[in-house]
Every structure is written in C-alpha cells, then in structure tokens.
Scaffold this motif. Structure first.
Motif, PDB file in Angstrom:
ATOM      1  N   LEU A 143       0.829  -1.198   0.000  1.00 52.92           N
ATOM      2  CA  LEU A 143       0.000   0.000   0.000  1.00 52.92           C
ATOM      3  C   LEU A 143       0.864   1.248   0.000  1.00 52.92           C
ATOM      4  O   LEU A 143       0.654   2.164  -0.810  1.00 52.92           O
ATOM      5  CB  LEU A 143      -0.928   0.000   1.220  1.00 52.92           C
ATOM      6  CG  LEU A 143      -1.812   1.246   1.386  1.00 52.92           C
ATOM      7  CD1 LEU A 143      -2.693   1.452   0.158  1.00 52.92           C
ATOM      8  CD2 LEU A 143      -2.673   1.145   2.645  1.00 52.92           C
ATOM      9  N   THR A 144       1.853   1.296   0.877  1.00 47.08           N
ATOM     10  CA  THR A 144       2.722   2.469   0.949  1.00 47.08           C
ATOM     11  C   THR A 144       3.500   2.643  -0.348  1.00 47.08           C
ATOM     12  O   THR A 144       3.624   3.757  -0.871  1.00 47.08           O
ATOM     13  CB  THR A 144       3.693   2.332   2.137  1.00 47.08           C
ATOM     14  OG1 THR A 144       2.938   2.202   3.345  1.00 47.08           O
ATOM     15  CG2 THR A 144       4.604   3.535   2.242  1.00 47.08           C
ATOM     16  N   ARG A 145       4.028   1.550  -0.887  1.00 45.96           N
ATOM     17  CA  ARG A 145       4.847   1.618  -2.101  1.00 45.96           C
ATOM     18  C   ARG A 145       4.038   2.067  -3.318  1.00 45.96           C
ATOM     19  O   ARG A 145       4.585   2.691  -4.242  1.00 45.96           O
ATOM     20  CB  ARG A 145       5.469   0.245  -2.358  1.00 45.96           C
ATOM     21  CG  ARG A 145       6.490   0.229  -3.473  1.00 45.96           C
ATOM     22  CD  ARG A 145       7.250  -1.092  -3.526  1.00 45.96           C
ATOM     23  NE  ARG A 145       6.382  -2.239  -3.768  1.00 45.96           N
ATOM     24  CZ  ARG A 145       6.212  -3.229  -2.898  1.00 45.96           C
ATOM     25  NH1 ARG A 145       6.823  -3.219  -1.725  1.00 45.96           N
ATOM     26  NH2 ARG A 145       5.418  -4.254  -3.198  1.00 45.96           N
ATOM     27  N   ASN A 146       2.737   1.793  -3.334  1.00 43.40           N
ATOM     28  CA  ASN A 146       1.911   2.113  -4.500  1.00 43.40           C
ATOM     29  C   ASN A 146       1.216   3.470  -4.415  1.00 43.40           C
ATOM     30  O   ASN A 146       0.461   3.827  -5.324  1.00 43.40           O
ATOM     31  CB  ASN A 146       0.850   1.025  -4.697  1.00 43.40           C
ATOM     32  CG  ASN A 146       1.376  -0.191  -5.434  1.00 43.40           C
ATOM     33  OD1 ASN A 146       1.482  -0.204  -6.653  1.00 43.40           O
ATOM     34  ND2 ASN A 146       1.733  -1.221  -4.679  1.00 43.40           N
ATOM     35  N   LEU A 147       1.433   4.231  -3.338  1.00 40.65           N
ATOM     36  CA  LEU A 147       0.699   5.483  -3.172  1.00 40.65           C
ATOM     37  C   LEU A 147       0.957   6.457  -4.323  1.00 40.65           C
ATOM     38  O   LEU A 147       0.029   7.143  -4.774  1.00 40.65           O
ATOM     39  CB  LEU A 147       1.063   6.131  -1.835  1.00 40.65           C
ATOM     40  CG  LEU A 147       0.452   5.474  -0.587  1.00 40.65           C
ATOM     41  CD1 LEU A 147       0.956   6.159   0.677  1.00 40.65           C
ATOM     42  CD2 LEU A 147      -1.067   5.507  -0.652  1.00 40.65           C
ATOM     43  N   GLY A 148       2.188   6.549  -4.795  1.00 47.41           N
ATOM     44  CA  GLY A 148       2.476   7.451  -5.912  1.00 47.41           C
ATOM     45  C   GLY A 148       1.763   7.022  -7.175  1.00 47.41           C
ATOM     46  O   GLY A 148       1.186   7.846  -7.901  1.00 47.41           O
ATOM     47  N   ILE A 149       1.773   5.730  -7.446  1.00 50.52           N
ATOM     48  CA  ILE A 149       1.118   5.190  -8.643  1.00 50.52           C
ATOM     49  C   ILE A 149      -0.394   5.380  -8.559  1.00 50.52           C
ATOM     50  O   ILE A 149      -1.055   5.712  -9.556  1.00 50.52           O
ATOM     51  CB  ILE A 149       1.460   3.696  -8.801  1.00 50.52           C
ATOM     52  CG1 ILE A 149       2.967   3.505  -8.993  1.00 50.52           C
ATOM     53  CG2 ILE A 149       0.673   3.072  -9.948  1.00 50.52           C
ATOM     54  CD1 ILE A 149       3.401   2.060  -8.953  1.00 50.52           C
ATOM     55  N   LEU A 150      -0.948   5.184  -7.377  1.00 44.09           N
ATOM     56  CA  LEU A 150      -2.398   5.241  -7.199  1.00 44.09           C
ATOM     57  C   LEU A 150      -2.911   6.648  -6.902  1.00 44.09           C
ATOM     58  O   LEU A 150      -4.129   6.845  -6.778  1.00 44.09           O
ATOM     59  CB  LEU A 150      -2.824   4.302  -6.056  1.00 44.09           C
ATOM     60  CG  LEU A 150      -2.586   2.809  -6.303  1.00 44.09           C
ATOM     61  CD1 LEU A 150      -2.879   2.001  -5.037  1.00 44.09           C
ATOM     62  CD2 LEU A 150      -3.453   2.301  -7.452  1.00 44.09           C
ATOM     63  N   TYR A 151      -2.005   7.616  -6.777  1.00 47.35           N
ATOM     64  CA  TYR A 151      -2.460   8.948  -6.370  1.00 47.35           C
ATOM     65  C   TYR A 151      -3.524   9.539  -7.308  1.00 47.35           C
ATOM     66  O   TYR A 151      -4.488  10.147  -6.827  1.00 47.35           O
ATOM     67  CB  TYR A 151      -1.294   9.934  -6.227  1.00 47.35           C
ATOM     68  CG  TYR A 151      -1.783  11.233  -5.654  1.00 47.35           C
ATOM     69  CD1 TYR A 151      -2.098  11.320  -4.296  1.00 47.35           C
ATOM     70  CD2 TYR A 151      -2.047  12.332  -6.466  1.00 47.35           C
ATOM     71  CE1 TYR A 151      -2.634  12.469  -3.762  1.00 47.35           C
ATOM     72  CE2 TYR A 151      -2.576  13.492  -5.939  1.00 47.35           C
ATOM     73  CZ  TYR A 151      -2.868  13.559  -4.587  1.00 47.35           C
ATOM     74  OH  TYR A 151      -3.413  14.690  -4.061  1.00 47.35           O
ATOM     75  N   PRO A 152      -3.410   9.394  -8.635  1.00 43.39           N
ATOM     76  CA  PRO A 152      -4.490   9.927  -9.491  1.00 43.39           C
ATOM     77  C   PRO A 152      -5.864   9.365  -9.135  1.00 43.39           C
ATOM     78  O   PRO A 152      -6.873  10.081  -9.214  1.00 43.39           O
ATOM     79  CB  PRO A 152      -4.056   9.505 -10.903  1.00 43.39           C
ATOM     80  CG  PRO A 152      -2.563   9.430 -10.812  1.00 43.39           C
ATOM     81  CD  PRO A 152      -2.287   8.880  -9.436  1.00 43.39           C
ATOM     82  N   ASP A 153      -5.935   8.093  -8.736  1.00 37.65           N
ATOM     83  CA  ASP A 153      -7.215   7.503  -8.325  1.00 37.65           C
ATOM     84  C   ASP A 153      -7.706   8.140  -7.021  1.00 37.65           C
ATOM     85  O   ASP A 153      -8.906   8.410  -6.862  1.00 37.65           O
ATOM     86  CB  ASP A 153      -7.075   5.995  -8.136  1.00 37.65           C
ATOM     87  CG  ASP A 153      -6.808   5.264  -9.434  1.00 37.65           C
ATOM     88  OD1 ASP A 153      -7.175   5.797 -10.498  1.00 37.65           O
ATOM     89  OD2 ASP A 153      -6.229   4.174  -9.386  1.00 37.65           O
TER      90      ASP A 153
END
Length: 504
Positions: A143-153
C-alpha cells in the motif's frame, strides 16, 4: 479452553434472557474471584479497593479526561494506574518511559493483544484476522509503495465524492452534516484503493461498510462489559457473523470468484488486473486459499481502521477550519503555490507543511500507544509491569503540557510547521512521524502501518477543500464540542458545516 454451554429451550425468547442473566451473575463472581496482576507498587488515581476500583471504572468511562489529567499532574514522568472496566490500566508519560515502550518487542509489549482485549476483535472480526494478521505487512509494503502510482485515483475519488455528496449549486451556501459528509468521502476514497471501481461508488456497499463498523463496535462493547474469561460465553449468544457482513460477502463474493478465475486461466499477472488491496490480499499465499468470508472480513477490518480514524480526524480539522476562517487564506496560498509548480501529486503533498500541521493539530486522543504486557516487563526506572497488564501513554495531557509545547492550550494550527522550520528537520514534526512527544500513530515497531496512506488521503482532502470551497459554521454557532467516551474522543456526530463553491 473451548466453552461448551447449553441453554434450556424456553418459550417467548426467555432462553436468551435467562442465559444473559446467568452471564451477568457469573461475570460478578468471576471478576470478584479472578486473579489480576499485582500492581500495588504503582500509584493509583482513584480508589484502590476492589469495589472502589469497580466504581472508579464506571466513573472513568465518563470522566477519563479529568482522571488522566489529574494523574499526569501528580505523576508526570512516572507510571500510575487507573481503573478501566474490569481491569487496571497503567498510564505512562515522559520521554524515558515512552522510549522504553518504543524499543520493546511485540513479545514483550503487544499492540495486537491489547487491541483484542479492548475491542474483542477475535469475536467481532474473526479468529483468523486476529491470530494471522498477514494484511499488516501488505499495508506496510504494497500500500505504501503504490501510493504514488495510485495517487491519481485517490485525487479523482476525492474530487468526485465531494462534488456528488455536497451537491452545491451556483454560489449558494449549503449546510451539511459534517461527520456524515466526511465519512462518505473517506469511505469512497479508501474503497477506491481497497476494492476499486465500481464498488467504491456503490451506495449499498458504502452503507454496509458503515453498518458493519457499527455492528462490530457494538458487539465488541457488549462483550467488553464482561470479564475476558467470559467473552467466549457471551459471544455464543450473538450471530457468528452480523447480517451486514453477510451482505458485504454478497458484494465481494462474485468479484473474488471472477478474479480467481482469471488467476486460474492467465496466472497472477493478467491484462488489466486491478491494482488494489483486494488483489494484494489474494496474491498473498495466505489470502490465495482464504474463503470469501475471511477475505471479506479482512477487507472490512481495514475499512474500519481507515474510515473511522480518518473521518474523526478530518471532521475535527473541518470544525477547526470553519470556526477559524482566518486560517483559510494561508492554507490556500500554500496549496496554490505548490500545485502551480508540482501539480497534484504525492510529492506535492510532502511540501504542504501548513496543511500537514493543520491536520496534525486536529488529531485528538486521550491515550495512545496501547500495549499489553506479554511477560513481566521492567521499565528503565525500575517499575515492573506484570504480565497481562494493559499500558498506554497519556497523549492529551502531554499535548496540553506547556513544558512540552509552547502555549500548549492555545489553538495554533501551524505550530508543527513552525517547529519544522525552526528545527530545520523536514520530517520530525510531520503528521506521520512518531516521536517521544507525539503518539497519534503509535511508536516503534507498532507504529501504524497505514499512516502514509492516511496522510496522503487527508492532506489531499484538506488541500482540495481550501482550493475549491468556502466553509463556515452556521450563524451564531460555535466550534462543535468533541464527545468523550472512556478513553476515546469523537468529533461531534450531528454538528453541521456550511459549504459553497469558491468564487474563481
């Protein structure tokens, strides 16, 4: 021990009535006779006799803030104990004792067992979720590692949820229930990352999330009225899974089955595979063999942790902002300048020190860093904490201590931003950084694994609100008072805040 308890079949619902009456009697006898940790060496705030401690525990449920403040003034820097229900709780303060807790291993002081003791998680969210918490490493890493990738969502759901929930027209002011509005936005945004579209926007799924949270809390509170040894007995009088959870399984079941079908046909990395928490759970060796029920309960566990804590914090911040409109402009100026340069991104949020400080200031809790002693534990001052004892840190009393924070009792939403500027340390006083004087996200190895997601979500929400809306309290209203229940501080549940679209 496995309890076997048969209640005679009686007409007109008296089976349950007689059964519960028997449990009440048993609770009194067990509480009277059961051996509790010997804490005589630790000073007491309140009566120390058995009946006195029971009565003090009743009083603590309504006057915990006063009791803890009194204990802090008398015993600052040293442990003291308070009666909380059927057990004593040891309360700590001061950097030395906080550091002892921070350094303790989970085999010495356990957060999981403390949470289970106070919330009865194994009887509300299932034995598997409590005894096999494989979701925690997933939160901490994926979850922490994907925050940048998922930020647009995250950003998209916040914008859409506010727009649809507020339903503003033209330049009108509209009064809305603050907590309910915030819960809707937080629930939708969190679920966008947990289970994805379109479930995160399904009204029935959202309603069930909230209902299950209420059901779980009620079940835990009811079980908590009795001594721990009677918990399995009390739980037998309840449905094994609340109706709200069964309906949640109806939502997630087809989604889980469809994803498992894709895994069987194409392997773990099929085209257009959702990048969300449910997928991460199912990719885990434990989750891959879990039932729909267990996966659903684990998702609901994460939702309860994320939605209720975040909703309470943001509602407190919203009340602060509406009651103190003079802080709107400096927040807007910070957000506008950063967004103009960096756009909407996780990196941009890291630069918003005033937004971060405003939310940091809104965190409210009487006690933090709850632990249970899994063995006799000796603090650095020589105090021995017997095995089985619950221990926590006096958070609010520390935050209100002028020896810790300058003008501690004065509302200063930019205090932590100023401290970061003065110290030249970009992280020490940030929203997500535990230190020996700030306990909102715990300490040491037990620091909240989801705090980076929480900060990303709440900072994005506040930045969006100050750029997109004007907010104020209703005419002649004052800042809504928080509600106290035991060691918990809750944002006022029915107060209203007025919104209107910000004029461009």
């Amino acid at each position: 021990m496995h309890w076997q308890f048969q209640v005679p079949v009686l007409p007109d619902g008296t089976q349950v009535a007689y059964g519960l009456a028997g449990i009440v009697v048993a609770a009194f006898v067990v509480a009277k006779l059961s051996k509790r940790p010997n804490l005589d060496a630790i000073p007491t705030v309140g009566s120390s006799t058995w009946l006195g401690s029971w009565w003090a525990g009743i009083q603590f449920s309504t006057k915990a803030a006063d009791v803890l403040q009194d204990g802090y003034k008398k015993h600052k820097g040293t442990p003291f104990k308070v009666a909380n229900g059927y057990h004593w709780m040891v309360v700590l303060s001061g950097p030395q004792l906080v550091e002892d807790v921070r350094k303790a291993s989970k085999d010495q002081l356990s957060l999981a067992e403390a949470a289970n003791d106070t919330l009865n998680l194994e009887y509300t969210l299932g034995q598997d979720a409590h005894h096999n918490p494989y979701h925690i490493p997933i939160i901490r890493s994926q979850l922490t590692r994907n925050l940048g990738i998922l930020y647009p969502d995250i950003r998209d759901e916040i914008v859409t949820a506010f727009e649809e929930t507020l339903g503003l027209r033209g330049n009108e002011w509209k009064s809305v229930p603050a907590l309910q509005t915030v819960q809707t936005v937080v629930c939708r945004t969190s679920n966008r990352i947990f289970v994805g579209l379109p479930s995160c926007r399904n009204p029935d799924w959202m309603e069930l999330n909230m209902q299950f949270s209420v059901d779980a809390i009620k079940r835990g509170a009811l079980i908590g009225l009795f001594p721990k040894i009677l918990a399995p007995l009390v739980a037998r009088f309840m449905a094994s899974v609340p109706e709200s959870a069964r309906r949640c399984m109806n939502h997630l079941g087809p989604i889980i089955e469809e994803r498992r079908k894709h895994i069987e046909e194409y392997g773990k990395d099929w085209v257009d595979k959702p990048n969300d928490f449910l997928s991460w759970l199912m990719d885990n060796p434990e989750g891959s063999k879990s039932s729909i029920k267990n996966l659903t309960l684990r998702i609901l566990l994460v939702i309860i942790a994320a939605v209720h804590t975040s909703s309470n914090s943001f509602t407190q911040a919203l009340y602060d902002l509406a009651a103190n409109p003079q802080y709107m402009q400096p927040l807007r100026e910070e957000v506008e300048s950063i967004i103009a340069k960096d756009g909407w991104s996780k990196g941009a949020l890291a630069k918003m020190r005033k937004v971060d400080s405003f939310l940091n200031n809104a965190r409210r809790e009487l006690m933090g860093t709850l632990r249970k002693a899994m063995q006799n534990f000796t603090f650095s001052d020589g105090t021995v904490l017997p095995k089985g004892t619950l221990v926590a840190i006096a958070s609010q009393a520390t935050y209100l201590d002028n020896g810790v924070y300058d003008n501690a009792e004065t509302f200063d939403p930019f205090r932590f931003a100023n401290m970061r500027d003065e110290d030249g340390d970009g992280a020490k006083h940030s929203f997500v950084s535990p230190n020996l004087e700030y306990f909102a996200f715990g300490q040491g190895i037990h620091a909240c694994p989801g705090r980076f997601f929480v900060a990303t979500e709440l900072k994005s929400m506040l930045a969006h609100v100050v750029l997109s809306y004007d907010v104020k309290l209703e005419d002649n209203a004052t800042r809504p008072q928080s509600l106290h229940s035991g060691i918990h501080i809750a944002a006022h549940p029915t107060a209203r805040v007025m919104f209107r679209k910000r004029a461009c």
